[in-house]
Design a protein around this motif. Structure first.
Motif, mmCIF file in Angstrom:
data_model
loop_
_atom_site.group_PDB
_atom_site.id
_atom_site.type_symbol
_atom_site.label_atom_id
_atom_site.label_comp_id
_atom_site.label_asym_id
_atom_site.label_seq_id
_atom_site.Cartn_x
_atom_site.Cartn_y
_atom_site.Cartn_z
ATOM 1 N N GLU A 25 -36.227 6.389 -86.420
ATOM 2 C CA GLU A 25 -34.637 6.373 -87.220
ATOM 3 C C GLU A 25 -33.543 6.308 -86.403
ATOM 4 O O GLU A 25 -34.302 6.622 -84.954
ATOM 5 N N ILE A 26 -32.670 4.968 -85.986
ATOM 6 C CA ILE A 26 -31.966 4.823 -85.206
ATOM 7 C C ILE A 26 -30.103 5.355 -86.124
ATOM 8 O O ILE A 26 -29.902 4.410 -87.302
ATOM 9 N N GLN A 27 -29.449 5.716 -85.732
ATOM 10 C CA GLN A 27 -27.419 6.034 -86.359
ATOM 11 C C GLN A 27 -26.856 5.526 -84.761
ATOM 12 O O GLN A 27 -27.044 5.971 -84.108
ATOM 13 N N GLN A 28 -25.829 4.309 -85.473
ATOM 14 C CA GLN A 28 -25.026 4.352 -84.014
ATOM 15 C C GLN A 28 -23.577 4.464 -85.171
ATOM 16 O O GLN A 28 -23.352 3.828 -86.344
ATOM 17 N N LEU A 29 -22.623 5.300 -83.785
ATOM 18 C CA LEU A 29 -21.439 5.359 -84.929
ATOM 19 C C LEU A 29 -20.444 4.286 -83.654
ATOM 20 O O LEU A 29 -20.342 4.613 -82.709
ATOM 21 N N THR A 30 -19.860 3.829 -84.111
ATOM 22 C CA THR A 30 -18.252 3.113 -82.731
ATOM 23 C C THR A 30 -17.437 3.463 -83.290
ATOM 24 O O THR A 30 -17.110 3.183 -84.490
ATOM 25 N N PHE A 31 -16.299 3.587 -82.796
ATOM 26 C CA PHE A 31 -15.027 3.884 -82.724
ATOM 27 C C PHE A 31 -13.963 3.138 -81.925
ATOM 28 O O PHE A 31 -14.101 2.849 -80.767
ATOM 29 N N PHE A 32 -13.191 2.145 -82.291
ATOM 30 C CA PHE A 32 -12.144 1.521 -81.292
ATOM 31 C C PHE A 32 -10.719 1.617 -81.841
ATOM 32 O O PHE A 32 -10.365 1.448 -83.739
ATOM 33 N N THR A 33 -10.097 2.025 -81.451
ATOM 34 C CA THR A 33 -8.780 1.949 -81.418
ATOM 35 C C THR A 33 -7.629 0.776 -80.068
ATOM 36 O O THR A 33 -7.927 1.436 -79.507
ATOM 37 N N ASN A 34 -7.125 0.071 -81.353
ATOM 38 C CA ASN A 34 -6.490 -1.081 -80.051
ATOM 39 C C ASN A 34 -4.788 -0.774 -80.774
ATOM 40 O O ASN A 34 -4.327 -1.111 -81.207
ATOM 41 N N LEU A 35 -4.328 -0.750 -79.430
ATOM 42 C CA LEU A 35 -2.637 -0.853 -79.710
ATOM 43 C C LEU A 35 -2.008 -1.387 -78.561
ATOM 44 O O LEU A 35 -2.179 -2.090 -77.446
ATOM 45 N N ARG A 36 -1.669 -2.974 -79.395
ATOM 46 C CA ARG A 36 -0.592 -3.373 -78.291
ATOM 47 C C ARG A 36 0.623 -4.146 -78.628
ATOM 48 O O ARG A 36 1.481 -3.519 -79.898
ATOM 49 N N HIS A 37 1.693 -4.063 -77.497
ATOM 50 C CA HIS A 37 2.719 -4.377 -77.562
ATOM 51 C C HIS A 37 3.501 -5.400 -76.559
ATOM 52 O O HIS A 37 2.673 -5.246 -75.461
ATOM 53 N N ASP A 38 4.011 -5.887 -77.030
ATOM 54 C CA ASP A 38 5.085 -7.052 -76.862
ATOM 55 C C ASP A 38 6.450 -6.876 -76.404
ATOM 56 O O ASP A 38 7.183 -6.516 -77.446
#
Length: 777
Positions: free
Chosen positions: A356-369
């Motif tokens: 049994e395999i459980q995988q969690l990924t979380f990304f937060t990306n902030l972009r400013h020009d």
């Protein structure tokens, strides 16, 4: 001093003599103001151009100053030309190009405005580079989402690697892909983050994938602490202003059933809040039988636009999968030879349990020009991989076929925390342009594992010539303590990496000549090693436009790997270093609709640990490995009806320095010397009776194979590999029906190795098929 004076004089001469350049930026929309994604934007008849993104936006850089004609086209819309005046050393904002839908049947649209499904011109933002791929001094190949759909791939293990030259997958554990290129294992990146583990991460499911980018070579702009072959970057599906609604159902051989959906669009009328939601559920067996497994996952994502210059995107991906780790292996005496047992032979018991395999990924990306020319991105990522299961292996097998079957407890927990922040900018010093990339990366990985419990599962030997199933003993594994507290509480592996980098792409002569100068300073602390490895990795490249559709490039890049342990005197080892020198040409045809690349490389891996001849229980750093080869890739549209992917690679990896002279010149396992792949897709013309139909045919061919193996590095006795696949499909505005047939020739295909005392291999299924139905909401 004389060299500095000459260089200064050259720079001053360049400053005064080379012409200036500029850039343009704009958007393509319908008469209702909706963005048109994947519209073709071309500069007159020059062959230079790009495609609009999901928001209908486009940018073109390094343009000659003055007036030019911009041509926009897209299937179902009237092609449109606009006049633009490019300003020096600035980005000219082009008013929105408003395209009008055509009501009649259009042969012209089929020819000029048909979407090119296989060519991707720009790297994803997660690669941090803003330069068009054709202009970079690096070999980067991109697998588009449309190509993945044509091949009906459900995971990266479904033959996806066939689309890039020289890429092979070594054996199949079922839950993760071990992919090699140029003779070295490729780390798995997701959205620009290195998530590789010893035995992971979970194989990428294509339900969540927008594209896959294969970057060849050390690639100092993304990494330095890793194998020098390169990496592959999974780019996940992002929120879009364009409305997305798609539901897919599939069924196929070996009780395969799968359902998925993809939804996206605006959550607010003003378009400030966007969303994307993908989910899947899948069940199926293997061609060996008694390996029923399921997999499910869900991936919500949100983007909030604070303004035209600032936005934040957050993604969550949760997956659960079952895998029969080790069940694909088959073992036999050396005298019997590979493939001596039936393709569907099952070596594990019929009651062998799934992991049994459980995988969690979380990304937060902030972009400013900050402006049209300057901007930054900051990204935080978290990955947790939790596995509870077992792995199968045969410890020995007699000439009479009696096997000592054993199962190892195979529990693992991996936690990764990642932080990235980087700055992109462009400016001019006189007539010289600069594209700046600089930033900071932080990675902290900890991997706990419990591989300590090994049990023999048979009271009576299992005989491969007279197999009896259902007699294996139960597995007495103790999981009463959390994995972090087993084996003394020490992690199996882990590292903390801090790195700082700076890169400048310097353009001369209207950016027809581009120099890349870069460096990365890394601080790596590895689990089990007291001393920190500090390493500076330089990078230098050049790319030259010979004509607008033909460029040549050369590159020097470095990477390093930590070397654990100590020598006989107790001294720690220096990092294992690798130098990459490569060059090639890139050529586009048919106004950029077909792209090709041809390159050669030479990678020298130094300071490799080898046995100390005076103290055989210790190592010394006297080893060297050389990898060299050539690579050819072709991708795109040959005619308005024909899309094609075609590639070839010649790879040679051998030992060039060792304390044992007999090993010099010996082949290093992990590659095939010759690999060629092809995929051809034919769309029947819109005006024929077969409107909406398409047919595809593809092959994979590997010659002189050697796979990764314990104790069998010099073995290359596998037969050549040839596999033929095909597909038929029909679609209209709402439906797509597709049939894929794999291994059409019903060949007995396998990968494996000669272990010395026995052989082992893993077979692929015979001819098998899959049918899918997709409905656009």
């Amino acid at each position: 001093m004389k060299k500095i004076t000459i260089l200064s004089a050259f720079m001053m001469l360049t400053f005064f003599t080379y012409a200036q350049s500029g850039a343009i930026k704009g958007k393509v929309v319908t008469q209702q103001g909706l963005p048109i994604s994947n519209a073709n934007i071309m500069i007159g008849n020059s062959g230079m151009g790009t495609m609009t993104n999901a928001n209908g936006e486009y940018q073109l850089h390094h343009l000659e100053v003055g007036a030019l004609t911009l041509r926009a086209s897209y299937v179902g819309f009237t092609p449109l030309s606009v006049e633009v005046v490019v300003k020096p050393n600035a980005i000219t904002i082009v008013p929105d190009i408003i395209m009008q839908e055509k009501q009649e049947q259009l042969d012209e649209v089929v020819v000029q405005g048909r979407r090119n499904e296989y060519v991707v011109r720009e790297p994803s933002p997660s690669l941090r580079l803003r330069t068009e791929i054709a202009k970079l001094p690096q070999n980067i190949q991109v697998i588009s989402g449309e190509l993945l759909q044509d091949q009906q791939a459900t995971s990266i293990m479904d033959g996806v690697i066939r689309n890039v030259s020289g890429v092979t997958m070594l054996e199949h554990w079922g839950h993760f892909a071990r992919i090699h290129m140029r003779g070295f294992r490729l780390p798995a990146f997701r959205n620009g983050v290195n998530v590789q583990d010893s035995w992971g991460p979970l194989s990428e499911d294509m339900a969540f994938v927008d594209r896959i980018e294969f970057v060849k070579g050390p690639s100092g702009f993304m990494m330095a602490a890793g194998e020098p072959g390169g990496f592959y970057n999974i780019v996940t599906k992002k929120p879009s202003e364009e409305r997305i609604g798609k539901v897919s159902l599939s069924t196929g051989s070996f009780d395969f059933y799968r359902g998925s959906f993809d939804l996206g669009g605006k959550l607010t009328d003003n378009g400030k809040l966007l969303y994307r939601l993908n989910a899947l559920y899948q069940t199926g067996d293997s061609h060996r039988g008694h390996e029923d497994s399921e997999r499910w996952g869900i991936a919500p994502a949100l983007t909030y636009r604070f303004s035209d210059r600032t936005q934040i995107t957050t993604e969550l991906n949760i997956q659960n999968a079952e895998s029969y780790i080790g069940a694909a292996y088959v073992f036999a005496p050396v005298a019997d030879g590979y493939g001596s047992l039936d393709r569907n032979f099952k070596f594990t018991d019929t009651n062998y349990p799934a992991s049994e395999i459980q995988q969690l990924t979380f990304f937060t990306n902030l972009r400013h020009d900050f402006s049209e020319n300057w901007g930054f991105e900051t990204q935080f990522a978290y990955l947790r991989y939790d596995q509870e299961g077992q792995s199968f292996w045969a410890w020995s097998i007699t000439d009479g076929g009696d096997a000592d079957r054993r199962v190892t407890q195979w529990d693992a927990l991996s936690v990764g925390k990642y932080f990235q922040t980087y700055l992109n900018g462009s400016f001019n010093t006189g007539a010289i342009t600069h594209n700046i990339l600089g930033g900071f990366d932080y990675t902290q990985k900890v991997y706990w594992a419990d591989f300590s419990n090994v049990v023999a599962i048979d009271d009576v030997p299992f005989n491969i010539y007279n197999p009896v199933y259902g007699q294996a003993n139960p597995l007495p594994f103790d999981r009463s303590d959390p994995i972090q507290y087993r084996n003394g509480g020490e992690p199996y592996s882990g590292n903390t990496l801090r790195s700082y980098y700076l890169q400048d792409e310097i353009g001369f002569w209207n950016d027809k000549i581009r120099f890349t100068l870069a460096g990365r300073y890394s601080e790596l602390l590895t689990q089990g090693k007291e001393d920190q490895d500090n390493q500076f990795s330089p990078r230098a490249g050049i790319s030259i436009d010979i004509v607008p559709t033909l460029s040549a490039y050369a590159l020097y890049d470095q990477s390093f790997l930590p070397a654990n342990g100590v020598d006989f005197t107790g001294d720690t080892f220096d990092p294992i270093e690798a130098d990459d020198v490569e060059g090639g040409v890139k050529k586009s045809f048919f106004s950029g609709r077909l792209k090709t690349s041809l390159g050669a490389y030479r990678i020298t891996k130094k300071n490799v640990l080898v046995t100390d001849p005076e103290n055989p229980n210790f190592s010394v750093q006297l080893g060297e490995v050389l990898s060299k080869g050539i690579e050819f890739d072709l991708q795109g549209e040959v005619t308005p009806e024909i899309d094609v992917v075609l590639n070839y690679a010649n790879t040679n990896v051998e030992i060039t320095q060792d304390t044992d002279p007999t090993l010099i010149g010996q082949r290093v396992a992990g590659h095939a010397k010759h690999v060629t792949n092809g995929w051809f897709n034919y769309d029947f013309a819109e005006t024929t009776a077969l409107k909406g139909c398409a047919a595809s045919l593809g092959y994979q061919y590997q010659i002189d194979r050697s796979t990764w193996a314990w104790g069998a590095d010099s073995q290359s006795d596998l037969p050549d590999y040839f596999r033929l696949d095909g597909a038929l499909s029909w679609k209209n505005d709402k439906f797509r029906v597709q049939l894929n047939v794999n291994n059409i020739l019903n060949e007995y295909l396998y990968a494996g190795a000669n272990y010395g005392t026995y052989l082992y291999w893993q077979s692929e299924p015979g001819i098998n098929g899959r049918v899918s139905l997709t409905y656009n909401l």
